[in-house]
Design an enzyme around this catalytic site. Sequence first.
Site, mmCIF file in Angstrom:
data_model
loop_
_atom_site.group_PDB
_atom_site.id
_atom_site.type_symbol
_atom_site.label_atom_id
_atom_site.label_comp_id
_atom_site.label_asym_id
_atom_site.label_seq_id
_atom_site.Cartn_x
_atom_site.Cartn_y
_atom_site.Cartn_z
ATOM 1 N N ASP A 105 39.670 38.201 32.804
ATOM 2 C CA ASP A 105 40.079 38.764 34.082
ATOM 3 C C ASP A 105 39.001 38.483 35.137
ATOM 4 O OD1 ASP A 105 42.206 40.898 35.223
ATOM 5 O OD2 ASP A 105 40.224 41.552 35.864
ATOM 6 N N ARG A 106 38.460 39.508 35.812
ATOM 7 C CA ARG A 106 37.440 39.260 36.843
ATOM 8 C C ARG A 106 36.243 38.522 36.260
ATOM 9 N NH1 ARG A 106 40.428 39.376 40.739
ATOM 10 N NH2 ARG A 106 38.681 39.494 42.189
ATOM 11 N N ARG A 109 36.672 34.895 36.358
ATOM 12 C CA ARG A 109 36.469 34.295 37.686
ATOM 13 C C ARG A 109 34.970 34.144 37.970
ATOM 14 N NH1 ARG A 109 41.536 34.053 39.056
ATOM 15 N NH2 ARG A 109 42.893 35.607 38.091
ATOM 16 N N HIS A 150 48.403 44.682 42.970
ATOM 17 C CA HIS A 150 47.103 45.329 43.138
ATOM 18 C C HIS A 150 46.092 44.399 43.804
ATOM 19 C CE1 HIS A 150 46.738 43.132 39.351
ATOM 20 N NE2 HIS A 150 45.434 43.250 39.416
ATOM 21 N N TRP A 151 46.260 43.082 43.673
ATOM 22 C CA TRP A 151 45.359 42.163 44.369
ATOM 23 C C TRP A 151 45.394 42.420 45.876
ATOM 24 C CZ3 TRP A 151 44.341 36.443 42.974
ATOM 25 C CH2 TRP A 151 43.921 36.335 41.643
ATOM 26 N N TYR A 211 37.615 42.443 44.981
ATOM 27 C CA TYR A 211 38.914 41.847 45.277
ATOM 28 C C TYR A 211 38.985 41.313 46.702
ATOM 29 C CZ TYR A 211 41.149 43.046 40.876
ATOM 30 O OH TYR A 211 41.499 43.090 39.551
ATOM 31 N N HIS A 270 47.897 41.464 28.714
ATOM 32 C CA HIS A 270 46.739 41.021 29.503
ATOM 33 C C HIS A 270 45.398 41.238 28.818
ATOM 34 C CE1 HIS A 270 44.261 40.218 32.968
ATOM 35 N NE2 HIS A 270 43.814 41.450 33.028
#
Length: 289
Positions: A105-106, A109, A150-151, A211, A270
């Site tokens: 997830d984050r 990135r 949610h993004w 975000y 997820h």
Amino acid sequence: MSVPLPFRYRTVEAGVPIRCAVGGEGPPVLLLHGYPQTHVIWHAVAPLLAERFTVVAADLRGYGDSGKPAPTNGDTEYAKRTMAADQVDVMAELGFDRFAVAGHDRGGRVAHRMALDRPDAVRALAVLDIVPTRHAFACADRDFATGYWHWFFLTAGHGIPERMIGADPEFWIRARMTSRHAGGTPFDPAAMAEYVRCFDEASIAASCADYRAAATIDLEHDEADAGRLLEVPVRALWGERSFVGRNYDVLDVWRGYAADVTGRALPSDHYLPEEAPAEVAAELTRFFG
């Protein structure tokens, strides 16, 4: 489970204080978590990897027990470039100038940006249940807007998401996570309690900035690197029931960003490290070995 992990704990001064757990022996592997978790998401995976590797499971800046600087205009404190630099500094302080990294997830990135900025430090990259941020925004459609709403909510200004989430952060965490879990291993109650403990006012503000940065400064950095392929080998894993698995040809997307890409779907939604820990550990052991 054991909370914290059955590893040695350290707080390393990087760009901000970074809390990490270190265990095992062998080639170094850095594990990075996603939203709204902490390093504890790796609680069932890290001990298995520690049988073959020196494992560092770290809290990203703004999360867990790492430093949570207050966001300022531009949210540069939470650019993935900045968050990645923190973790490279942590690994260097621990004595590891070159290492493998897995990010969910984050964290995926952050790890992607790390591999772009510091190919000298990253020898292999595993990304869990993501496609690159630039691709996600460029191809956003109705399904993305509804599935990943949610993004957009978290990027809202004027303190809106911070105030709304802060009214009941435990509800927010439990609702976000249970809505993206489909079969597999249930969430461990102790892990969930740890996520709730760490999601204080400062973390809520920091994660919103994370975000917002993804939709602004991170995209600027990504556009500057458009067309540049990662040189490190990439292993992409995703949940066969996740939004990513259902809406993207994951390997095809990543092959537009990296020269050497392999991967497959796992039986989960997820949260791969918690829903399919044995499969994740086996995949990472083979890939990083």
